[in-house]
Design an enzyme around this catalytic site. Structure first.
Site: not given
Length: 495
Positions: A54-57
């Site tokens: 996950c990019g946001h993670c």
């Protein structure tokens, strides 16, 4: 002797249990095996459910670690933990995690949702609010200086009498606002150091003018509004970290400036818009959007803009169904921006509705093409029933429906009392018709122009029955609605 052996065994088990809790960058690695002990052994635990892909993670990870370090340096009892949701599926399901990252806070074993930001300071501030008093007592100049210096935004109440009504309102706001830190002082030396009068609230910040003083009526709403307005920069850059504050803030009218960092637009234009931004600070939020980022392409599309149109500016009013306004003078100068925003605030602007050019062959195929300029003429023809699909090109549900809809058009192409049509609702807007979900299927009945929305199964048979029954069939197909809800039907206001 037996007691000693028992105690020794217990200590060994505890030691083994503790050894299983790994720590990465100050963050506890939580699994199904150590979850209970982490929650039981710590009064305060913030847990992040993440997915490695996950990019946001990935963007949150360094800020999360930084927050853990800040808390550790102050000997805080608050612990930060992380759970790999792709591995610990049972924990993920138990916590009803539906997206990544998801953060949950445990306070003395009781779980509450995390509602703070994703920067280290925002995470720490939120946690301190949930575990301590609403405002830190600042008794000396050194304490006040250290408090103000430690935060990008610090809100301090100067009250000789901390039991006064004004001070009570200040503390009440401090308990409500989670994303900023509050301090309170009654010390004469602190008043003298900052030259502040009794009964004032000062918002100290490390940007723009450095501080702002509240001088309005003491109500909870007024103080909250003051903090909401002055805690943001005069001109805010839209990104993952500021998006929530921008859209959930009290100011619902936004001037959006579409710029390119690569082209040097930020350096060229930001200085020139400071004056109008300051003049309308409490009425219009000035927001920049870096159009070099692929994540922002959808926002450009929403306003009918392309990268070639940058630099550009638009006004949007969120509480009126995302009403958009386009300037007559598109060049971004101080004068043009001031004129554009002034006309908007004074209610002199006409809403800008997107529309495509009408294709020459719009009626060539069985499924007719509608745009903003021909919609009313075709859809409200009282001599015909008109069935319209409002779609978005990027919508997966619309793409699945496309071949079936073409079959529908082919089936009724020789019926001169029925029109099958479609309109790209992302590129064409209608003042009297609001489209929120994609696809939206509506039958406009002849003679009355009554609009009946279809909510049944998206099959050729279902659509045909609906049309032939004059909109009586398929209005309550719960199964299809539930399927759409599970698949997250796209909404027009999801940028």
């Amino acid at each position: 002797m037996k007691v000693d052996v028992f105690c020794l065994a217990t200590l060994c088990l505890v030691a083994i249990s503790l050894a299983k809790i790994e720590v990465e960058d100050g963050v506890l690695v939580v699994t199904k095996d150590n979850f209970d002990s982490v929650i039981q052994d710590n009064d305060y635990v913030l847990l992040e459910f993440y997915a490695p892909w996950c990019g946001h993670c990935k963007a949150l990870a360094p800020e999360y670690a930084k927050a853990a370090k800040k808390l550790e340096e102050t000997n805080s009892p608050i612990k930060l933990g992380k759970i790999d949701a792709t591995v610990e599926s049972a924990l993920t399901e138990k916590h009803l995690v539906r997206g990544y990252p998801t953060l949950k806070f445990y306070r003395k074993g009781i779980q509450i949702d995390y509602t703070g930001g994703r920067q280290a300071d925002e995470i720490v501030n939120w946690l301190l609010k949930k575990t301590g008093p609403p405002a830190k007592d600042l008794t000396t100049v050194d304490e006040a200086k250290a408090f103000i210096e430690a935060h990008k935004v610090a809100i301090v109440g100067f009250f000789k009498d901390v039991t006064s009504d004004a001070a009570k309102i200040f503390l009440e706001v401090g308990s409500i606002v989670d994303d900023h830190v509050f301090g309170i002082t009654s010390a004469d030396e602190v008043f003298s150091e900052y030259g502040i009068e009794d009964g004032k609230i000062v918002l100290f910040k490390k940007f723009d003018e450095g501080k702002a003083v509240f001088d309005g009526e003491y109500t909870t709403t007024a103080v909250q509004n003051f903090i909401s307005v002055f805690s943001l920069p005069l001109v805010v850059e839209f990104n993952q970290d500021t998006a929530q504050k921008i859209f959930s803030g009290d100011i619902k009218s936004h001037l959006l400036l579409f710029l390119s960092k690569e082209a040097g637009h930020f350096e060229k234009y930001i200085e020139g818009i400071q004056e109008p931004a300051k003049k309308y600070r409490s009425e219009v939020l000035f927001v920049t959007i870096n159009c070099d980022e692929t994540d922002h392409e959808r926002i450009l599309e929403f306003f009918g803009l392309k990268k070639d149109d940058v630099p550009a500016m638009r006004l949007i009013k969120l509480e009126q169904d995302m009403a958009k306004y386009k300037p007559d003078k598109p060049e971004i100068t101080t004068e043009n921006v001031l004129e554009f925003v002034t006309a908007f605030v004074e209610g002199k602007l006409k809403r800008h509705l997107l529309t495509q050019d009408l294709p020459e062959d719009w009626d060539k195929n069985p499924v007719k093409i509608l745009v903003g300029t021909n919609f009313h003429e075709i859809a409200f023809d009282k001599k015909k029933d008109v069935f319209v699909e409002f779609y978005a090109p990027w919508c997966g549900h619309c793409q699945q429906l496309a071949p079936i809809y073409d079959q529908l058009g082919e089936k009724y192409k020789d019926n001169d009392k029925l029109v099958i049509a479609k309109m790209d609702a992302t590129a064409n807007e209608l003042e009297d018709i609001k489209v929120l979900n994609f696809p939206t299927l509506t039958l406009y009945k002849k003679e009355t122009n009554e609009a009946v929305e279809y909510n049944g199964e998206r099959t050729l048979e279902g659509l045909s029955k609906f049309i032939e029954s004059g909109g009586a069939y398929g209005e309550a197909a719960e199964e299809a609605q539930e399927e759409d809800e599970d698949d997250d039907v796209p909404r027009k206001d999801e940028l």
